[in-house]
Design an enzyme around this catalytic site. Structure first.
Site, PDB file in Angstrom:
ATOM      1  N   CYS A   1       0.895  -1.150  -0.088  1.00  0.00           N
ATOM      2  CA  CYS A   1       0.031  -0.066  -0.033  1.00  0.00           C
ATOM      3  C   CYS A   1       0.850   1.382  -0.004  1.00  0.00           C
ATOM      4  CB  CYS A   1      -0.777   0.151   1.276  1.00  0.00           C
ATOM      5  SG  CYS A   1      -2.034   1.314   1.422  1.00  0.00           S
TER       6      CYS A   1
ATOM      7  N   CYS B   1      -0.295   4.108   2.279  1.00  0.00           N
ATOM      8  CA  CYS B   1      -0.190   3.737   3.758  1.00  0.00           C
ATOM      9  C   CYS B   1       1.469   3.934   4.156  1.00  0.00           C
ATOM     10  CB  CYS B   1      -0.599   2.325   4.062  1.00  0.00           C
ATOM     11  SG  CYS B   1      -2.085   1.672   3.314  1.00  0.00           S
ATOM     12  N   ASP B   2       2.218   3.566   3.160  1.00  0.00           N
ATOM     13  CA  ASP B   2       3.478   3.543   3.519  1.00  0.00           C
ATOM     14  C   ASP B   2       4.573   4.127   2.745  1.00  0.00           C
ATOM     15  OD1 ASP B   2       2.747   1.675   5.494  1.00  0.00           O
ATOM     16  OD2 ASP B   2       3.001  -0.005   4.132  1.00  0.00           O
TER      17      ASP B   2
HETATM   18  C1  LIG Z   1       0.326  -4.440   5.626  1.00  0.00           C
HETATM   19  C2  LIG Z   1      -1.006  -3.402   5.670  1.00  0.00           C
HETATM   20  C3  LIG Z   1      -0.645  -2.142   6.014  1.00  0.00           C
HETATM   21  C4  LIG Z   1      -1.664  -1.146   5.817  1.00  0.00           C
HETATM   22  N1  LIG Z   1      -1.578  -0.109   6.510  1.00  0.00           N
HETATM   23  C5  LIG Z   1      -2.573   0.873   6.174  1.00  0.00           C
HETATM   24  C6  LIG Z   1      -2.544   2.198   6.703  1.00  0.00           C
HETATM   25  O1  LIG Z   1      -1.381   2.496   7.340  1.00  0.00           O
HETATM   26  N2  LIG Z   1      -3.525   3.167   6.621  1.00  0.00           N
HETATM   27  C7  LIG Z   1      -4.724   2.697   6.329  1.00  0.00           C
HETATM   28  O2  LIG Z   1      -5.707   3.395   6.009  1.00  0.00           O
HETATM   29  N3  LIG Z   1      -4.889   1.368   5.647  1.00  0.00           N
HETATM   30  C8  LIG Z   1      -4.025   0.452   5.653  1.00  0.00           C
HETATM   31  N4  LIG Z   1      -3.928  -0.574   5.116  1.00  0.00           N
HETATM   32  C9  LIG Z   1      -5.248  -1.080   4.345  1.00  0.00           C
HETATM   33  C10 LIG Z   1      -6.425  -1.377   5.296  1.00  0.00           C
HETATM   34  O3  LIG Z   1      -5.859  -2.176   6.539  1.00  0.00           O
HETATM   35  C11 LIG Z   1      -7.619  -1.953   4.575  1.00  0.00           C
HETATM   36  O4  LIG Z   1      -7.863  -1.095   3.706  1.00  0.00           O
HETATM   37  C12 LIG Z   1      -8.809  -2.186   5.539  1.00  0.00           C
HETATM   38  O5  LIG Z   1      -8.143  -3.097   6.682  1.00  0.00           O
HETATM   39  C13 LIG Z   1      -9.902  -2.840   4.979  1.00  0.00           C
HETATM   40  O6  LIG Z   1     -10.883  -3.105   5.846  1.00  0.00           O
HETATM   41  P1  LIG Z   1     -11.941  -4.233   5.503  1.00  0.00           P
HETATM   42  O7  LIG Z   1     -12.784  -4.084   6.951  1.00  0.00           O
HETATM   43  O8  LIG Z   1     -12.859  -3.922   4.388  1.00  0.00           O
HETATM   44  O9  LIG Z   1     -11.395  -5.563   5.406  1.00  0.00           O
HETATM   45  P2  LIG Z   1     -10.145  -6.437   6.090  1.00  0.00           P
HETATM   46  O10 LIG Z   1      -9.203  -5.492   6.922  1.00  0.00           O
HETATM   47  O11 LIG Z   1      -9.492  -7.277   4.956  1.00  0.00           O
HETATM   48  O12 LIG Z   1     -10.820  -7.671   7.062  1.00  0.00           O
HETATM   49  C14 LIG Z   1     -11.667  -8.573   6.553  1.00  0.00           C
HETATM   50  C15 LIG Z   1     -12.003  -9.310   7.897  1.00  0.00           C
HETATM   51  O13 LIG Z   1     -13.042 -10.289   7.278  1.00  0.00           O
HETATM   52  C16 LIG Z   1     -12.744 -11.610   8.251  1.00  0.00           C
HETATM   53  N5  LIG Z   1     -13.138 -12.708   7.339  1.00  0.00           N
HETATM   54  C17 LIG Z   1     -12.777 -12.943   6.063  1.00  0.00           C
HETATM   55  N6  LIG Z   1     -13.592 -14.130   5.806  1.00  0.00           N
HETATM   56  C18 LIG Z   1     -14.286 -14.356   6.715  1.00  0.00           C
HETATM   57  C19 LIG Z   1     -15.575 -15.278   6.844  1.00  0.00           C
HETATM   58  N7  LIG Z   1     -15.607 -16.477   6.057  1.00  0.00           N
HETATM   59  N8  LIG Z   1     -15.981 -15.468   8.038  1.00  0.00           N
HETATM   60  C20 LIG Z   1     -15.756 -14.443   9.128  1.00  0.00           C
HETATM   61  N9  LIG Z   1     -14.848 -13.572   8.748  1.00  0.00           N
HETATM   62  C21 LIG Z   1     -13.974 -13.527   7.687  1.00  0.00           C
HETATM   63  C22 LIG Z   1     -11.419 -11.352   8.381  1.00  0.00           C
HETATM   64  O14 LIG Z   1     -10.710 -12.330   9.447  1.00  0.00           O
HETATM   65  C23 LIG Z   1     -11.014 -10.080   8.748  1.00  0.00           C
HETATM   66  O15 LIG Z   1     -11.388  -9.672   9.989  1.00  0.00           O
HETATM   67  C24 LIG Z   1      -3.106  -1.565   5.022  1.00  0.00           C
HETATM   68  C25 LIG Z   1      -3.036  -3.069   4.759  1.00  0.00           C
HETATM   69  C26 LIG Z   1      -2.104  -3.569   5.002  1.00  0.00           C
HETATM   70  C27 LIG Z   1      -2.360  -5.248   4.446  1.00  0.00           C
END
Ligand SMILES: Cc1cc2nc3c(=O)[nH]c(=O)nc-3n(C[C@H](O)[C@H](O)[C@H](O)COP(=O)(O)OP(=O)(O)OC[C@H]3O[C@@H](n4cnc5c(N)ncnc54)[C@H](O)[C@@H]3O)c2cc1C
Length: 330
Positions: free
Chosen positions: A135, A138-139
């Site tokens: 990302c 982010c970084d």
């Molecule tokens: C290494 C890294 C660093 C990042 N740094 C930043 C940052 O500094 N700032 C920023 O704004 N964003 C950052 N991001 C991006 C940010 O983390 C994502 O945009 C955000 O987490 C997306 O949120 P979400 O809730 O849509 O999904 P996700 O975070 O992908 O969460 C998905 C959830 O669904 C659950 N899940 C999946 N399948 C199932 C199932 N069958 N049953 C039940 N639960 C399930 C998983 O366990 C998880 O809890 C970073 C991403 C990464 C990978």
């Protein structure tokens, strides 16, 4: 079988924010956590762009606070994954978890996110957050004045490489083919940029790093293989940004909810999916913004829509302790 007004699948920023809103609206709310409490953001050490933390925070701390805030209003976190859903018969919807527990929910909010595709090479996992990133938004800031490597040859690789030139001293794009997949317009911009260089027909085979006394190891170099000559060599770099695609976790809903060609969930302006009463939020539908704050904002919107949806049907909802018809006849 347990019955809830709202079932939230996923516990990333989208899921935990949705849970805060629905629980605070006095609706019985269950959150299926899945394998990773907090989702992708829980895997990063430094978060500097989530509002409300002037000195920054860590992924785990942000997640813990979101979890506590949702639980404070009564959201129940279940540390299981949803393995089966039946949305086709309409509300109430049936869900089954990997613990064989069954739930009936009047509304469902799907927040199961997406995963950046990994190279699956030695050192990649070890150095995530210490030089390996998926990302740029982010970084990128952490790589001011540094030599950056970008892996990939599509639109997002070139777009992010161009963004990274704001920070890095140099940006080298490594692509396994000898021509790029990105649009011609992006190629033209990237090729004309004085900080960007290209290494074609080459793959990254390993990420290497080292630490100094008392400091955690950070990325120092990568091992490359030239696919045309077979030559393997080491190249110094401070950061490796990997943009080789994303995989939304939408397999559970295939055949039940409308998905886009690249398998993101389709939603309307109220965050509702193709099934009445089923909403989606965060990266499971958003292939563009991919930020914790946008996922959280989405979670809020989906929750508000679910609250409205339930409010409009208040008189017809079964009591939470009612025995489901099919179960009663079983
Ligand atoms: C290494 C890294 C660093 C990042 N740094 C930043 C940052 O500094 N700032 C920023 O704004 N964003 C950052 N991001 C991006 C940010 O983390 C994502 O945009 C955000 O987490 C997306 O949120 P979400 O809730 O849509 O999904 P996700 O975070 O992908 O969460 C998905 C959830 O669904 C659950 N899940 C999946 N399948 C199932 C199932 N069958 N049953 C039940 N639960 C399930 C998983 O366990 C998880 O809890 C970073 C991403 C990464 C990978």
């Amino acid at each position: 079988m347990k019955r809830e007004r709202v079932a939230i699948i996923g516990s990333g920023p989208a899921g935990l924010t949705a849970a805060l809103y629905t629980a605070r609206a006095q609706l019985s709310t269950v959150v299926f956590v899945g394998r990773l409490l907090g989702g992708q953001i829980s895997t990063t050490h430094e978060v500097e762009n989530f509002p409300g933390f002037p000195n920054g925070t860590t992924g785990p701390e942000l997640v813990e606070n979101m979890k506590l805030q949702a639980e404070k209003f009564g959201a129940k976190l279940v540390f299981e994954s949803v393995t089966e859903v039946d949305l086709t018969k309409g509300s109430p919807f049936r869900l089954k978890t990997d613990n064989d527990d069954e739930y009936l929910a009047d509304t469902v909010i799907v927040t199961i996110g997406a995963n950046p595709r990994e190279l699956q090479i030695p050192g990649e996992k070890q150095y995530v957050g210490r030089g390996v990133s998926y990302c740029a938004t982010c970084d990128g800031f952490f790589f001011r004045g540094k030599d950056i490597t970008v892996v990939g040859g599509g639109d997002s690789a070139l777009q992010e490489a161009l963004f990274l030139t704001k920070f890095g001293k140099s940006v080298n794009i490594i692509h396994r083919r000898d021509d790029l997949r990105a649009s011609i317009a992006l190629q033209t911009r990237a090729k004309a940029h004085p900080k960007i260089s290209f290494t074609y027909s080459t793959i990254v085979e390993e990420v290497k790093g080292e630490g100094s006394e008392g400091a955690p190891a950070v990325v120092k170099s990568i091992i490359l293989r030239d696919l045309k000559t077979g030559n393997v060599y080491e190249k110094p770099t401070d950061g490796v940004f990997i943009f080789v695609g994303y995989d939304p976790n939408s397999w559970l809903f295939k055949g039940q909810l409308d998905l886009s060609v690249d398998e993101y969930m389709k939603i309307d302006s109220n965050m509702q999916t193709s099934i009445d009463g089923v909403f989606a939020a965060g990266e499971i539908h958003d292939s563009v913004f991919r930020q914790a704050i946008t996922a959280a904002g989405d979670g809020c919107k989906a929750a508000l829509s679910a609250i409205k949806w339930l409010g409009e049907r208040e008189d017809t909802l079964q009591p939470l302790d009612a025995v489901p018809v099919a179960a009663a006849g079983d």
